[in-house]
Design a protein around this motif. Structure first.
Motif, PDB file in Angstrom:
ATOM      1  N   ALA A  64       0.839  -1.204   0.000  1.00 49.06           N
ATOM      2  CA  ALA A  64       0.000   0.000   0.000  1.00 49.06           C
ATOM      3  C   ALA A  64       0.873   1.253   0.000  1.00 49.06           C
ATOM      4  O   ALA A  64       0.572   2.224  -0.716  1.00 49.06           O
ATOM      5  CB  ALA A  64      -0.940  -0.005   1.210  1.00 49.06           C
ATOM      6  N   LEU A  65       1.941   1.247   0.783  1.00 50.16           N
ATOM      7  CA  LEU A  65       2.847   2.404   0.806  1.00 50.16           C
ATOM      8  C   LEU A  65       3.487   2.619  -0.561  1.00 50.16           C
ATOM      9  O   LEU A  65       3.605   3.760  -1.016  1.00 50.16           O
ATOM     10  CB  LEU A  65       3.919   2.208   1.875  1.00 50.16           C
ATOM     11  N   ALA A  66       3.885   1.549  -1.210  1.00 52.53           N
ATOM     12  CA  ALA A  66       4.476   1.677  -2.548  1.00 52.53           C
ATOM     13  C   ALA A  66       3.454   2.212  -3.544  1.00 52.53           C
ATOM     14  O   ALA A  66       3.777   3.028  -4.409  1.00 52.53           O
ATOM     15  CB  ALA A  66       5.016   0.327  -3.012  1.00 52.53           C
ATOM     16  N   ALA A  67       2.198   1.777  -3.408  1.00 57.28           N
ATOM     17  CA  ALA A  67       1.151   2.216  -4.344  1.00 57.28           C
ATOM     18  C   ALA A  67       0.907   3.714  -4.258  1.00 57.28           C
ATOM     19  O   ALA A  67       0.711   4.377  -5.276  1.00 57.28           O
ATOM     20  CB  ALA A  67      -0.153   1.450  -4.081  1.00 57.28           C
ATOM     21  N   CYS A  68       0.909   4.263  -3.042  1.00 53.29           N
ATOM     22  CA  CYS A  68       0.584   5.692  -2.901  1.00 53.29           C
ATOM     23  C   CYS A  68       1.829   6.562  -2.718  1.00 53.29           C
ATOM     24  O   CYS A  68       1.710   7.729  -2.348  1.00 53.29           O
ATOM     25  CB  CYS A  68      -0.421   5.913  -1.767  1.00 53.29           C
ATOM     26  N   ALA A  69       2.991   6.006  -3.021  1.00 54.45           N
ATOM     27  CA  ALA A  69       4.242   6.765  -2.904  1.00 54.45           C
ATOM     28  C   ALA A  69       4.167   8.031  -3.753  1.00 54.45           C
ATOM     29  O   ALA A  69       3.682   8.013  -4.886  1.00 54.45           O
ATOM     30  CB  ALA A  69       5.420   5.912  -3.341  1.00 54.45           C
ATOM     31  N   ALA A  77     -14.936  -6.626  -0.529  1.00 53.86           N
ATOM     32  CA  ALA A  77     -14.471  -7.396  -1.682  1.00 53.86           C
ATOM     33  C   ALA A  77     -14.170  -6.434  -2.819  1.00 53.86           C
ATOM     34  O   ALA A  77     -14.635  -5.288  -2.837  1.00 53.86           O
ATOM     35  CB  ALA A  77     -15.518  -8.422  -2.119  1.00 53.86           C
ATOM     36  N   GLY A  78     -13.402  -6.925  -3.758  1.00 51.81           N
ATOM     37  CA  GLY A  78     -13.096  -6.164  -4.959  1.00 51.81           C
ATOM     38  C   GLY A  78     -12.822  -7.126  -6.097  1.00 51.81           C
ATOM     39  O   GLY A  78     -12.565  -8.314  -5.875  1.00 51.81           O
ATOM     40  N   SER A  79     -12.881  -6.623  -7.306  1.00 52.82           N
ATOM     41  CA  SER A  79     -12.633  -7.457  -8.483  1.00 52.82           C
ATOM     42  C   SER A  79     -11.455  -6.892  -9.268  1.00 52.82           C
ATOM     43  O   SER A  79     -11.145  -5.702  -9.162  1.00 52.82           O
ATOM     44  CB  SER A  79     -13.879  -7.526  -9.364  1.00 52.82           C
ATOM     45  N   PRO A  80     -10.789  -7.727 -10.074  1.00 50.73           N
ATOM     46  CA  PRO A  80      -9.649  -7.251 -10.853  1.00 50.73           C
ATOM     47  C   PRO A  80      -9.985  -6.102 -11.804  1.00 50.73           C
ATOM     48  O   PRO A  80      -9.090  -5.366 -12.221  1.00 50.73           O
ATOM     49  CB  PRO A  80      -9.200  -8.495 -11.627  1.00 50.73           C
ATOM     50  N   ASP A  81     -11.269  -5.934 -12.140  1.00 53.87           N
ATOM     51  CA  ASP A  81     -11.646  -4.816 -13.007  1.00 53.87           C
ATOM     52  C   ASP A  81     -12.015  -3.562 -12.202  1.00 53.87           C
ATOM     53  O   ASP A  81     -12.522  -2.585 -12.755  1.00 53.87           O
ATOM     54  CB  ASP A  81     -12.775  -5.204 -13.965  1.00 53.87           C
ATOM     55  N   VAL A 117     -12.296   1.348  -8.186  1.00 55.07           N
ATOM     56  CA  VAL A 117     -10.972   1.682  -7.671  1.00 55.07           C
ATOM     57  C   VAL A 117      -9.939   1.387  -8.749  1.00 55.07           C
ATOM     58  O   VAL A 117     -10.205   0.655  -9.706  1.00 55.07           O
ATOM     59  CB  VAL A 117     -10.657   0.900  -6.375  1.00 55.07           C
ATOM     60  N   GLN A 118      -8.754   1.973  -8.577  1.00 57.53           N
ATOM     61  CA  GLN A 118      -7.675   1.733  -9.541  1.00 57.53           C
ATOM     62  C   GLN A 118      -6.680   0.678  -9.072  1.00 57.53           C
ATOM     63  O   GLN A 118      -5.944   0.116  -9.873  1.00 57.53           O
ATOM     64  CB  GLN A 118      -6.913   3.033  -9.822  1.00 57.53           C
ATOM     65  N   VAL A 119      -6.654   0.422  -7.761  1.00 56.23           N
ATOM     66  CA  VAL A 119      -5.666  -0.512  -7.204  1.00 56.23           C
ATOM     67  C   VAL A 119      -6.308  -1.324  -6.088  1.00 56.23           C
ATOM     68  O   VAL A 119      -7.025  -0.780  -5.251  1.00 56.23           O
ATOM     69  CB  VAL A 119      -4.439   0.250  -6.638  1.00 56.23           C
ATOM     70  N   GLU A 176      -2.497  -9.082   1.130  1.00 48.99           N
ATOM     71  CA  GLU A 176      -1.272  -9.552   1.768  1.00 48.99           C
ATOM     72  C   GLU A 176      -0.383 -10.322   0.794  1.00 48.99           C
ATOM     73  O   GLU A 176       0.795 -10.551   1.065  1.00 48.99           O
ATOM     74  CB  GLU A 176      -1.608 -10.421   2.986  1.00 48.99           C
ATOM     75  N   ARG A 177      -0.925 -10.681  -0.382  1.00 48.16           N
ATOM     76  CA  ARG A 177      -0.154 -11.466  -1.351  1.00 48.16           C
ATOM     77  C   ARG A 177       0.195 -10.740  -2.637  1.00 48.16           C
ATOM     78  O   ARG A 177       1.094 -11.145  -3.366  1.00 48.16           O
ATOM     79  CB  ARG A 177      -0.928 -12.724  -1.719  1.00 48.16           C
ATOM     80  N   ARG A 178      -0.568  -9.675  -2.944  1.00 47.13           N
ATOM     81  CA  ARG A 178      -0.355  -9.054  -4.255  1.00 47.13           C
ATOM     82  C   ARG A 178      -0.950  -7.657  -4.325  1.00 47.13           C
ATOM     83  O   ARG A 178      -1.728  -7.254  -3.483  1.00 47.13           O
ATOM     84  CB  ARG A 178      -0.968  -9.914  -5.354  1.00 47.13           C
ATOM     85  N   ARG A 179      -0.525  -6.990  -5.390  1.00 51.20           N
ATOM     86  CA  ARG A 179      -1.101  -5.696  -5.779  1.00 51.20           C
ATOM     87  C   ARG A 179      -1.681  -5.866  -7.160  1.00 51.20           C
ATOM     88  O   ARG A 179      -1.002  -6.362  -8.068  1.00 51.20           O
ATOM     89  CB  ARG A 179      -0.018  -4.621  -5.776  1.00 51.20           C
ATOM     90  N   LEU A 180      -2.923  -5.470  -7.331  1.00 53.79           N
ATOM     91  CA  LEU A 180      -3.562  -5.539  -8.642  1.00 53.79           C
ATOM     92  C   LEU A 180      -3.857  -4.124  -9.108  1.00 53.79           C
ATOM     93  O   LEU A 180      -4.609  -3.393  -8.467  1.00 53.79           O
ATOM     94  CB  LEU A 180      -4.885  -6.315  -8.557  1.00 53.79           C
ATOM     95  N   ASP A 181      -3.244  -3.749 -10.209  1.00 51.56           N
ATOM     96  CA  ASP A 181      -3.526  -2.469 -10.840  1.00 51.56           C
ATOM     97  C   ASP A 181      -4.604  -2.700 -11.897  1.00 51.56           C
ATOM     98  O   ASP A 181      -4.441  -3.549 -12.779  1.00 51.56           O
ATOM     99  CB  ASP A 181      -2.270  -1.894 -11.479  1.00 51.56           C
ATOM    100  N   VAL A 182      -5.681  -1.975 -11.784  1.00 51.06           N
ATOM    101  CA  VAL A 182      -6.811  -2.150 -12.692  1.00 51.06           C
ATOM    102  C   VAL A 182      -6.419  -1.593 -14.057  1.00 51.06           C
ATOM    103  O   VAL A 182      -5.939  -0.451 -14.165  1.00 51.06           O
ATOM    104  CB  VAL A 182      -8.056  -1.431 -12.144  1.00 51.06           C
TER     105      VAL A 182
END
Length: 197
Positions: free
Chosen positions: A44-49, A132-136, A182-184, A188-194
């Motif tokens: 999360a920190l890397a995503a919003c850096a 919950a969230g989806s990859p899209d 959402v865009q991201v 705990e296992r991954r980051r998904l960028d939409v």
């Protein structure tokens, strides 16, 4: 017009309610995973850096923990907005752990001066709660509609992220026309960028 099921509730609303019940039960049964929580926080920190103002939320015991994220952002000089939980959206600056007190439903809330709903427009990045969230990029919120109302004051350029447990990333998430994507997604296992169109 939305079709209704035999009980008279629109199908989309019913499927959301049923999914929320299932996901809340799974969260209540979840065991703590400090290393997974640390990994989610790092992602999360890397995503919003690079963001100078980040809106976040103080998590409850069943949600993916946000304390580490909020503290790390604050320690690095990022200004962090937290919700002031009232009927209508409001925000206040995070000033440290001593500046939080139990709010409605036991959710930690900032004790500093409320800034008003428009303060969310300052945020370059917004971390949203969800079940919950989806990859899209679809997000299933907690059901109160508070963030749906709050996001009306967000900057059009603000990035929206969702913190989840990995098994809460689902192929299909029921949504309504007013639900914001959402865009991201970060687990705990991954980051998904939409993917953007």
């Amino acid at each position: 017009m939305t079709s209704a099921d035999p009980e008279g509730q629109p199908r989309a609303n019913r499927s959301k309610a049923e999914l929320r019940i299932r996901l809340r039960a799974a969260r209540a049964a979840r065991r703590p995973d400090p290393s997974g929580d640390d990994a989610r926080t790092a992602r999360a920190l890397a995503a919003c850096a690079g963001a100078r103002v980040v809106a976040a939320y103080a998590s409850t015991t069943d949600e993916p923990p946000t304390v580490g994220l909020i503290e790390a952002l604050h320690a690095s000089g990022v200004r962090v907005l937290l919700p002031v939980l009232r009927r209508e959206p409001d925000w206040a600056w995070y000033s440290g752990p001593d500046g939080l007190a139990p709010g409605p439903f036991g959710i930690p809330a900032p004790t500093g001066p409320a800034l008003g709903a428009a303060a969310l427009g300052l945020a370059e990045w917004i971390w949203l709660p969800g079940l919950a969230g989806s990859p899209d990029g679809r997000r299933l919120g907690t059901g109160g509609g508070w963030y749906d109302r709050a996001l009306g004051r967000a900057s059009a350029d603000a990035r929206l992220g969702l913190l989840l447990y990995d098994d809460e990333v689902l192929d299909l998430v029921p949504t309504e026309p007013w639900d914001r994507d959402v865009q991201v997604l970060v687990t705990e296992r991954r980051r998904l960028d939409v993917p953007t169109e």
